[in-house]
Design an enzyme around this catalytic site. Sequence first.
Site, PDB file in Angstrom:
ATOM      1  N   ASP A   1       0.899  -1.162   0.022  1.00  0.00           N
ATOM      2  CA  ASP A   1      -0.196   0.055  -0.036  1.00  0.00           C
ATOM      3  C   ASP A   1       0.769   1.344   0.058  1.00  0.00           C
ATOM      4  O   ASP A   1       0.359   2.158   0.634  1.00  0.00           O
ATOM      5  CB  ASP A   1      -0.991  -0.008   1.205  1.00  0.00           C
TER       6      ASP A   1
ATOM      7  N   HIS B   1       3.817   4.524   5.853  1.00  0.00           N
ATOM      8  CA  HIS B   1       3.151   4.984   4.618  1.00  0.00           C
ATOM      9  C   HIS B   1       1.761   5.848   4.933  1.00  0.00           C
ATOM     10  O   HIS B   1       1.386   6.374   3.824  1.00  0.00           O
ATOM     11  CB  HIS B   1       3.023   3.961   3.789  1.00  0.00           C
TER      12      HIS B   1
END
Length: 746
Positions: A67, A287
């Site tokens: 992701d 992230h």
Amino acid sequence: MKEEFPKLYEKIKARAAKGRWEADGAMWVEADCNLTSGESLTRQILLGSKFIKDEFGKDVEYLWLPDVFGYSWALPQILKKAGIDMFMTTKISWNQYNRMPHDTFKWKGIDGSEVLTHFITTPEPWNEPGSWFYTYNGKLMPKTVKGTWDAYSEKHMNNDLLITYGFGDGGGVNRDMLEQRRRIDRIPGLPNLKTSTAAEYFRNLKKTVETTDQYVHTWDGELYLEYHRGTYTSQAYNKRMNRKMELLYRRAEWLTVMEALQERSLDAARQEDLTAGWKHILTNQFHDIIPGSSIHEVYEDSKRDYLYIEGVGKEVENKAYDALVEEKENVYTVFNGSGWCMGQIAAVPETRQGIYKDGAGNVLASQNADGVTYVQIPSVPSMGTQKIVFEETGALETDAGFTIHGREIETPFYSIALNHYGQITRLYDKTYKREVLPAGERANVLQMFEDKPLDNDAWDIDIFYQEKMREITELTKFEVTECGALQMTVHMEWSYMNTVIAQDMILYSTGRRIDFKTNVDYHEKHQLLKAAFPVDIRSTYGTYDVQYGNVRRPNHWNTSWDQARFESVAHRWADLSERNYGVSVLNDCKYGHDIKDNIIRISLIKAATHPDHLQDQGNHEFTYALLPHCGDFVEGNVVKEAYALNDPMQIVKGESRISYDSFLSFDNEQVELDAVKKSEDGKYIVIRFHEFAGSKQSVTMKLGFTFRSWAECDLRERPIAQWENGKEICMELHPYEIKTVLIDMM
């Protein structure tokens, strides 16, 4: 989990020991790969793989980043030099305009290293036919299972695909999904559906690719995600602190190693304290934290975390200075943390009437300012020190290196004119007899764009943002606040709606850089602030600083692939050059850039309202700089100047106790030093560097201290070559290659 839920953690370890829980993935966290430095990506794998090995007894086999919002061209080399040759993601399928042409391929990195790469192709149940938006939160349904097979582009070569199923971002597999798996596996006409592990899948895929007689594609370049471009700019405080902490820990690791050499025991190097701090730096590179796409409470937590991180780094740094420098009146020691012998204007934190001399007795140019004295240090050895001495005298007459008439300024390097908005209307390079700006254009134009993406407020900048732009022109203050032998400062302030921008344009008599030191009290929402520099350069590509090197990207929109890169990431600099002349924009904590035709722009502030309704409201501090130069970025010393802007030399009161002038030196200017540290096992000194010019190089490294032997090692600090003796360390580097060396002091 280990610290806060130890009983549950022990159950996880027990499951892992039985093969019922898979521990792998390589990194400390699922880290952003756009904004983190090369050294941070290395530490993600170094500490992540060490934890998995120490806790679960397993060597990591693959990098698992489902992701993450784009993948640096440096990653394949980092992986190969860490003993990992397989990589998986899903997010690249979210490309806005272009589907990646292959799903299983060899990814070639910046230095030529290759890793086997696989993209998951599982669709969402609601995907329309032809959609290429795939997911790592797979639902086990006939439509999604068959859709995974239908979408996969390498059926001619590979028949086994990977589906990661469960409730990601909030849970795992439930009983219904397990039953669905059993039933789908028995339905004629659908792919067989078996349970396995990611490691087993990748081992089989690797064998399939190695033995196939079919074509296997190679992708040579970065994996740019055509989406979530706002993550280069959102939550500016975290991006600033990440950059500053990466540099603080780089400096502290080197200093504590020198402290240990003084005490003749590597045990004295406080790497353990710094590694604890590094783990917090790495955690905040997750992230959805550093990209700026988390809720408000996350950034309240991360601010407290950065206070801890900075406290640890500063404490180690200051303790090292205490050991390396002894008190002596009117004497100062200048520390150069770079791998190059460099000169620089350094700031002594006091203002007394007198002169400064170097260790040889030469008088140094100086200039008193508000609370500091600027001193021109002509040359400090790489990773070394220089002594300067203050002598009290009467006031000295010094000629200013600058003249100003209204808003026209003359420096030793430039003729500059500014208009009544504070914008640069002329920049003439006296050295190379060249106008830097095109006729009629203006530079350092502060531009405010309406920023209302179609979706994903903090994540995205959509291409139509450029259709609505206002220039910030309400100049409320213009004054010269410093003008001396070394530098001149023009202070300007602007008002825009609810925002105030204060900026010092700093010009130097001994350097070509033009700095824009900026403080913004920002109170806008859904507006994006950029600074624009049109330059008189003709090129079809810009060059951007990235981890362990740089990358060329087109500055035109010839194809949909080119146009999709309307916002790109750069670390310390972005450059537009012809063969014999170029212009760079440098920065000390920004990442978003765009170069279109001959206009270089840097993104400064983005203020979304979701998921953090207070994103980027309030005070911002940053510096960006303009650097016209000869030749390309290599000949123009852009990397050195960017380093100097980001990590200026430190001045410490007292005289150095160090017996050598330079901790280490290279005989090659196109090598950048990345790290000096004590190894995680405490046995060796680790030295890491890379080639940044994109050409094959020979380099000799000399150390200023005695040592027994050295050996090349991988990024996980494991020797990969024989130990060698000798005072010099000679190596061959391929373009953009990273080298890591272990030094044995015993």
